[in-house]
Design a protein around this motif. Structure first.
Motif, PDB file in Angstrom:
ATOM      1  N   VAL A 192       4.394 -64.351  53.514  1.00 21.71           N
ATOM      2  CA  VAL A 192       5.651 -65.006  53.887  1.00 21.71           C
ATOM      3  C   VAL A 192       6.266 -64.312  55.100  1.00 21.71           C
ATOM      4  CG1 VAL A 192       8.021 -65.503  53.136  1.00 21.71           C
ATOM      5  CG2 VAL A 192       6.100 -65.978  51.605  1.00 21.71           C
ATOM      6  N   ALA A 193       6.271 -62.984  55.103  1.00 26.51           N
ATOM      7  CA  ALA A 193       6.829 -62.238  56.245  1.00 26.51           C
ATOM      8  C   ALA A 193       6.068 -62.578  57.521  1.00 26.51           C
ATOM      9  CB  ALA A 193       6.785 -60.742  55.962  1.00 26.51           C
ATOM     10  N   GLU A 194       4.751 -62.642  57.441  1.00 24.64           N
ATOM     11  CA  GLU A 194       3.949 -63.001  58.605  1.00 24.64           C
ATOM     12  C   GLU A 194       4.277 -64.422  59.072  1.00 24.64           C
ATOM     13  OE1 GLU A 194      -0.560 -62.249  59.474  1.00 24.64           O
ATOM     14  OE2 GLU A 194      -0.365 -64.103  58.286  1.00 24.64           O
ATOM     15  N   ALA A 195       4.381 -65.357  58.138  1.00 31.29           N
ATOM     16  CA  ALA A 195       4.699 -66.745  58.484  1.00 31.29           C
ATOM     17  C   ALA A 195       6.057 -66.840  59.167  1.00 31.29           C
ATOM     18  CB  ALA A 195       4.662 -67.621  57.235  1.00 31.29           C
ATOM     19  N   ARG A 196       7.023 -66.056  58.694  1.00 30.74           N
ATOM     20  CA  ARG A 196       8.365 -66.103  59.292  1.00 30.74           C
ATOM     21  C   ARG A 196       8.373 -65.621  60.731  1.00 30.74           C
ATOM     22  NH1 ARG A 196      11.851 -64.539  53.918  1.00 30.74           N
ATOM     23  NH2 ARG A 196      11.972 -66.690  53.191  1.00 30.74           N
ATOM     24  N   THR A 197       7.407 -64.783  61.120  1.00 29.38           N
ATOM     25  CA  THR A 197       7.332 -64.357  62.522  1.00 29.38           C
ATOM     26  C   THR A 197       6.769 -65.462  63.406  1.00 29.38           C
ATOM     27  OG1 THR A 197       5.097 -63.395  62.410  1.00 29.38           O
ATOM     28  CG2 THR A 197       6.967 -61.943  61.816  1.00 29.38           C
ATOM     29  N   GLN A 198       6.159 -66.466  62.802  1.00 25.57           N
ATOM     30  CA  GLN A 198       5.505 -67.537  63.547  1.00 25.57           C
ATOM     31  C   GLN A 198       6.348 -68.791  63.693  1.00 25.57           C
ATOM     32  OE1 GLN A 198       1.821 -68.199  61.447  1.00 25.57           O
ATOM     33  NE2 GLN A 198       1.210 -66.064  61.635  1.00 25.57           N
ATOM     34  N   VAL A 199       7.428 -68.885  62.934  1.00 24.69           N
ATOM     35  CA  VAL A 199       8.259 -70.101  62.971  1.00 24.69           C
ATOM     36  C   VAL A 199       9.727 -69.733  63.123  1.00 24.69           C
ATOM     37  CG1 VAL A 199       6.639 -71.447  61.582  1.00 24.69           C
ATOM     38  CG2 VAL A 199       8.451 -70.214  60.446  1.00 24.69           C
ATOM     39  N   GLN A 209       3.813 -85.834  64.504  1.00 23.02           N
ATOM     40  CA  GLN A 209       3.007 -84.963  65.350  1.00 23.02           C
ATOM     41  C   GLN A 209       3.125 -85.386  66.809  1.00 23.02           C
ATOM     42  OE1 GLN A 209      -1.099 -84.626  64.135  1.00 23.02           O
ATOM     43  NE2 GLN A 209      -1.096 -82.479  64.682  1.00 23.02           N
ATOM     44  N   GLY A 210       3.623 -84.484  67.630  1.00 18.14           N
ATOM     45  CA  GLY A 210       3.813 -84.751  69.051  1.00 18.14           C
ATOM     46  C   GLY A 210       5.047 -85.572  69.377  1.00 18.14           C
ATOM     47  N   LYS A 211       5.833 -85.940  68.362  1.00 26.65           N
ATOM     48  CA  LYS A 211       6.991 -86.806  68.592  1.00 26.65           C
ATOM     49  C   LYS A 211       8.314 -86.213  68.156  1.00 26.65           C
ATOM     50  CE  LYS A 211       4.346 -90.986  68.462  1.00 26.65           C
ATOM     51  NZ  LYS A 211       3.583 -91.759  67.542  1.00 26.65           N
ATOM     52  N   GLY A 212       8.291 -85.201  67.297  1.00 20.27           N
ATOM     53  CA  GLY A 212       9.532 -84.631  66.798  1.00 20.27           C
ATOM     54  C   GLY A 212       9.252 -83.449  65.906  1.00 20.27           C
ATOM     55  N   THR A 213      10.308 -82.770  65.560  1.00 19.22           N
ATOM     56  CA  THR A 213      10.180 -81.564  64.751  1.00 19.22           C
ATOM     57  C   THR A 213      10.212 -81.894  63.266  1.00 19.22           C
ATOM     58  OG1 THR A 213      11.281 -80.305  66.481  1.00 19.22           O
ATOM     59  CG2 THR A 213      11.207 -79.292  64.310  1.00 19.22           C
ATOM     60  N   VAL A 214       9.401 -81.156  62.518  1.00 14.47           N
ATOM     61  CA  VAL A 214       9.413 -81.225  61.061  1.00 14.47           C
ATOM     62  C   VAL A 214      10.220 -80.018  60.592  1.00 14.47           C
ATOM     63  CG1 VAL A 214       8.034 -81.209  58.953  1.00 14.47           C
ATOM     64  CG2 VAL A 214       7.152 -82.339  61.016  1.00 14.47           C
ATOM     65  N   HIS A 215      11.341 -80.274  59.933  1.00 14.74           N
ATOM     66  CA  HIS A 215      12.212 -79.221  59.410  1.00 14.74           C
ATOM     67  C   HIS A 215      11.854 -79.040  57.940  1.00 14.74           C
ATOM     68  CE1 HIS A 215      14.389 -79.711  63.113  1.00 14.74           C
ATOM     69  NE2 HIS A 215      14.580 -80.989  62.837  1.00 14.74           N
ATOM     70  N   LEU A 217       5.690 -70.617  54.839  1.00 20.11           N
ATOM     71  CA  LEU A 217       4.239 -70.786  54.775  1.00 20.11           C
ATOM     72  C   LEU A 217       3.840 -72.188  55.232  1.00 20.11           C
ATOM     73  CD1 LEU A 217       3.598 -69.043  51.346  1.00 20.11           C
ATOM     74  CD2 LEU A 217       2.942 -68.162  53.601  1.00 20.11           C
ATOM     75  N   ALA A 218       4.577 -73.196  54.782  1.00 15.42           N
ATOM     76  CA  ALA A 218       4.271 -74.581  55.146  1.00 15.42           C
ATOM     77  C   ALA A 218       4.486 -74.822  56.635  1.00 15.42           C
ATOM     78  CB  ALA A 218       5.123 -75.539  54.321  1.00 15.42           C
ATOM     79  N   ALA A 219       5.586 -74.326  57.188  1.00 17.84           N
ATOM     80  CA  ALA A 219       5.872 -74.527  58.610  1.00 17.84           C
ATOM     81  C   ALA A 219       4.822 -73.835  59.474  1.00 17.84           C
ATOM     82  CB  ALA A 219       7.268 -74.022  58.945  1.00 17.84           C
ATOM     83  N   ALA A 220       4.396 -72.638  59.085  1.00 19.53           N
ATOM     84  CA  ALA A 220       3.356 -71.934  59.846  1.00 19.53           C
ATOM     85  C   ALA A 220       2.048 -72.725  59.807  1.00 19.53           C
ATOM     86  CB  ALA A 220       3.159 -70.525  59.298  1.00 19.53           C
ATOM     87  N   THR A 221       1.723 -73.282  58.651  1.00 21.96           N
ATOM     88  CA  THR A 221       0.511 -74.098  58.529  1.00 21.96           C
ATOM     89  C   THR A 221       0.619 -75.336  59.411  1.00 21.96           C
ATOM     90  OG1 THR A 221       0.038 -73.332  56.294  1.00 21.96           O
ATOM     91  CG2 THR A 221      -0.876 -75.476  56.915  1.00 21.96           C
ATOM     92  N   LEU A 222       1.761 -76.016  59.365  1.00 20.27           N
ATOM     93  CA  LEU A 222       1.944 -77.213  60.193  1.00 20.27           C
ATOM     94  C   LEU A 222       1.803 -76.883  61.677  1.00 20.27           C
ATOM     95  CD1 LEU A 222       4.861 -78.978  58.307  1.00 20.27           C
ATOM     96  CD2 LEU A 222       2.493 -79.789  58.517  1.00 20.27           C
ATOM     97  N   TYR A 258       1.698 -79.391  64.753  1.00 22.60           N
ATOM     98  CA  TYR A 258       3.047 -79.920  64.594  1.00 22.60           C
ATOM     99  C   TYR A 258       4.073 -78.952  65.179  1.00 22.60           C
ATOM    100  CZ  TYR A 258       1.280 -83.289  61.163  1.00 22.60           C
ATOM    101  OH  TYR A 258       0.615 -84.304  60.533  1.00 22.60           O
ATOM    102  N   GLU A 259       5.214 -79.471  65.539  1.00 29.32           N
ATOM    103  CA  GLU A 259       6.386 -78.650  65.833  1.00 29.32           C
ATOM    104  C   GLU A 259       7.122 -78.548  64.506  1.00 29.32           C
ATOM    105  OE1 GLU A 259       8.590 -76.170  67.890  1.00 29.32           O
ATOM    106  OE2 GLU A 259       6.922 -77.235  68.814  1.00 29.32           O
ATOM    107  N   ALA A 260       7.295 -77.340  64.005  1.00 31.82           N
ATOM    108  CA  ALA A 260       7.901 -77.170  62.685  1.00 31.82           C
ATOM    109  C   ALA A 260       8.776 -75.931  62.655  1.00 31.82           C
ATOM    110  CB  ALA A 260       6.820 -77.061  61.610  1.00 31.82           C
ATOM    111  N   ASP A 261       9.841 -76.002  61.866  1.00 30.55           N
ATOM    112  CA  ASP A 261      10.695 -74.850  61.634  1.00 30.55           C
ATOM    113  C   ASP A 261      11.154 -74.865  60.182  1.00 30.55           C
ATOM    114  OD1 ASP A 261      12.822 -76.730  61.558  1.00 30.55           O
ATOM    115  OD2 ASP A 261      13.403 -76.320  63.614  1.00 30.55           O
TER     116      ASP A 261
END
Length: 129
Positions: free
Chosen positions: A9-16, A79-85, A96-101, A106-109
């Motif tokens: 989770v800590a690693e994923a949070r550095t990516q999003v 995908q390519g059109k907007g952010t997934v929150h 974890l999900a946002a990092a995977t997306l 995808y653009e995700a936060d």
């Protein structure tokens, strides 16, 4: 020794990045998507964000891959059109999900504070009925 869940989770949070609940709601009104990765039982017990797409974390990849028959059009259409929150109860699964997306293109936060943050911001939650 391998990584723990806390490490992952800590690693994923550095990516999003994160977004405040009110900003996520405003962006969703303008074409973004709120993705709730909690389990159905959690939605039944604690409510759901109006208009959010619920895909439990355990099946996310099968719904985010547009090449699969199991793809979810509301998600793949972003995908390519907007952010997934992404939202969960407190933020771990969402990170974890946002990092995977993001790895899937995808653009995700992550919505800060998860559902608890959403409720604290006095934003609407629907109870299944």
């Amino acid at each position: 020794m391998g990584m723990t869940l806390k490490d992952l989770v800590a690693e994923a949070r550095t990516q999003v990045g994160t977004i405040e609940p009110a900003e996520a709601q405003a962006d969703a009104s303008a074409g973004g998507l709120i993705l709730d990765v909690r389990e159905p039982s959690e939605l039944a017990q604690n409510g759901a964000v109006a208009g959010a797409l619920n895909l439990p974390r355990g099946i996310l990849e099968t719904r985010a891959d547009a090449t699969l028959d199991t793809a979810e059009p509301r998600l793949t259409g972003q995908q390519g059109k907007g952010t997934v929150h992404v939202l969960c109860a407190a933020g771990g699964r969402a990170a974890l999900a946002a990092a995977t997306l993001r790895r899937m293109g995808y653009e995700a936060d992550v919505i800060a504070g998860g559902l608890n943050g959403w409720k604290a911001a006095d934003l609407p939650v629907e109870m299944p009925g």
